[in-house]
Design a protein around this motif. Structure first.
Motif, PDB file in Angstrom:
ATOM      1  N   ASP A  84      97.544 -12.172  90.349  1.00  0.00           N
ATOM      2  CA  ASP A  84      98.867 -12.782  90.227  1.00  0.00           C
ATOM      3  C   ASP A  84      98.937 -13.790  91.360  1.00  0.00           C
ATOM      4  O   ASP A  84      99.054 -13.406  92.524  1.00  0.00           O
ATOM      5  CB  ASP A  84      99.936 -11.699  90.352  1.00  0.00           C
ATOM      6  CG  ASP A  84     101.352 -12.243  90.356  1.00  0.00           C
ATOM      7  OD1 ASP A  84     101.641 -13.146  91.157  1.00  0.00           O
ATOM      8  OD2 ASP A  84     102.174 -11.752  89.578  1.00  0.00           O
ATOM      9  N   ASP A 105     103.487 -17.397  84.259  1.00  0.00           N
ATOM     10  CA  ASP A 105     104.025 -16.176  83.663  1.00  0.00           C
ATOM     11  C   ASP A 105     105.510 -15.993  83.942  1.00  0.00           C
ATOM     12  O   ASP A 105     106.318 -15.864  83.039  1.00  0.00           O
ATOM     13  CB  ASP A 105     103.248 -14.965  84.162  1.00  0.00           C
ATOM     14  CG  ASP A 105     103.581 -13.707  83.391  1.00  0.00           C
ATOM     15  OD1 ASP A 105     104.366 -13.787  82.440  1.00  0.00           O
ATOM     16  OD2 ASP A 105     103.061 -12.645  83.739  1.00  0.00           O
ATOM     17  N   GLN A 149      99.131 -15.787  86.017  1.00  0.00           N
ATOM     18  CA  GLN A 149      98.257 -14.646  85.772  1.00  0.00           C
ATOM     19  C   GLN A 149      96.843 -15.166  85.549  1.00  0.00           C
ATOM     20  O   GLN A 149      96.652 -16.249  84.984  1.00  0.00           O
ATOM     21  CB  GLN A 149      98.714 -13.859  84.544  1.00  0.00           C
ATOM     22  CG  GLN A 149     100.102 -13.275  84.637  1.00  0.00           C
ATOM     23  CD  GLN A 149     100.242 -12.212  85.712  1.00  0.00           C
ATOM     24  OE1 GLN A 149      99.250 -11.581  86.106  1.00  0.00           O
ATOM     25  NE2 GLN A 149     101.462 -12.012  86.171  1.00  0.00           N
ATOM     26  N   GLN A 156      96.821  -8.659  80.349  1.00  0.00           N
ATOM     27  CA  GLN A 156      97.377  -9.977  80.057  1.00  0.00           C
ATOM     28  C   GLN A 156      98.172  -9.970  78.750  1.00  0.00           C
ATOM     29  O   GLN A 156      99.268 -10.540  78.681  1.00  0.00           O
ATOM     30  CB  GLN A 156      96.250 -11.013  79.968  1.00  0.00           C
ATOM     31  CG  GLN A 156      95.383 -11.132  81.204  1.00  0.00           C
ATOM     32  CD  GLN A 156      96.142 -11.569  82.440  1.00  0.00           C
ATOM     33  OE1 GLN A 156      96.812 -12.601  82.429  1.00  0.00           O
ATOM     34  NE2 GLN A 156      96.065 -10.785  83.497  1.00  0.00           N
TER      35      GLN A 156
END
Length: 377
Positions: free
Chosen positions: A118, A158, A291, A307
């Motif tokens: 992340d 994300d 991500q 994911q």
């Protein structure tokens, strides 16, 4: 989101911390018998059911730098474990984006190496350039705007938010509403960032926002560096990494951080601290975290399943519940599948929303690496 945008060169102490914190798992990387390590979509493995089957065979997932109070990661991790029955090993939850990259390099070939990352945008770009990431497109890849993803899926935005000013209402009766306000003498010894901007994305974003508020631009972050240099000289800026713990202890009564983290502090400390959040009027800055999958992930199927979960309606709504803004929110809203209560709870934003390009972020990161320590040393 905390650890959570990280440095250009990891020092000896940082590497040592990363290595010790990434314990757990075997000493050798798991052998991939499913073909997941080269799968660029679930279809390459025969579909989502086959991906789930391969992930369950691996049995575990290694994550790194995911504090439970960052964008609702605590609930997200529990939901993933419950849904798929996988063991999740969490390393260095308060680590930075650079710590994540360092762990991928230092632990390559080991079973305890990170499977997924992340990362702040600048660090996702550098990791991709260094060949550390595996291309993968989730089922909802097309929902993400082209400007918010690598075309091959090496990294994908994300969740995101706005840089904000948080403050303890009891200790700061005349709260700052702008970066200009933070210069006031009454805030001496009170203002903190969430980490070092050469290592932490939240701090990097805070300097970018300060640049916008002080005559800079996405191609000129230097005014933001000078702002904090002046703030340190006046005694207002303190070199303490802001967190829920420092807020609760009273060490950082004013913090510059992502709005969803500030809102999380308010929720976590309810009844103890009256923590308020405001998006500054003179430096409106928004961006997303990315991500990514490690190219050398020891559990490649579990990494890809993670994911898929994060970009599903369920995963995106869990980020939304943490008061961050998931990248698929426009699609969820249009489809009527967004959590309406969570949407209503998002911090209010006024003013023009600004986004830097990837190239601008990359260039600003280099300037921060060269100038920050000299300006604030």
């Amino acid at each position: 989101m905390n650890r959570r945008l990280a440095g250009i060169v990891a020092g000896i102490a940082t590497v040592a911390l990363t290595l010790s914190a990434c314990g757990g798992g075997s000493d050798a990387g798991a052998k991939d018998t499913s073909g997941a390590a080269t799968a660029k979509s679930a279809a390459d493995l025969g579909g989502l059911d086959k991906l789930i089957e391969a992930a369950k065979k691996e049995g575990e997932l290694n994550v790194i730098a995911l504090p439970h109070d960052w964008a609702n990661y605590g609930e997200i991790l529990e939901a993933f474990k419950k849904k798929y029955g996988l063991k999740v090993t969490e390393a260095n939850p308060e680590g930075s984006s650079q710590d994540e990259i360092s762990a991928v390099k230092q632990l390559k070939g080991q079973g305890r190496a990170p499977d997924v990352l992340d990362l702040g945008g600048a660090f996702a770009l550098s990791a991709a350039k260094d060949g550390l990431l595996a291309p993968y497109k989730v089922a909802t890849f097309a929902d993400v705007p082209d400007v918010q993803k690598d075309p091959e899926g090496n990294w994908v935005n994300d969740y995101g938010g706005f840089i904000s000013i948080g403050y303890d209402a009891a200790k700061v009766p005349n709260p700052p509403k702008s970066f200009a306000d933070l210069k006031k003498p009454e805030y001496q010894g009170k203002v903190a960032l969430n980490g070092d901007p050469t290592k932490a994305g939240a701090a990097f974003a805070g300097v970018y926002a300060a640049a916008l508020a002080n005559g800079g631009s996405f191609t000129d972050i230097k005014p933001g560096i000078q702002f904090f240099a002046d703030l340190k000289k006046s005694g207002n800026f303190i070199p303490v990494q802001a967190s829920a713990a420092t807020v609760e202890s009273g060490q950082t009564p004013i913090t510059i951080d992502w709005d969803y983290l500030q809102a999380g502090y308010a929720k976590k400390l309810q009844g103890k601290i009256d923590w308020k959040v405001a998006v500054p009027t003179d430096g409106v800055y928004s961006n997303f975290y990315c991500q990514a999958i490690s190219k050398t992930a020891p559990h490649p199927a579990a990494a890809r399943l993670w994911q898929e979960f994060l970009y599903s309606d369920e995963g995106q709504n869990l980020f939304l519940k943490g008061l961050s803004r998931p990248v698929r929110l426009p699609k969820l809203t249009a489809a009527g599948t967004a959590d309406s209560a969570a949407v209503a709870a998002l911090p209010e934003v006024k003013g023009e929303v600004k986004f830097p390009t990837n190239d601008q972020i990359d260039a600003a990161k280099k300037v921060i690496a060269d100038e920050w320590a000299k300006a604030l040393g």
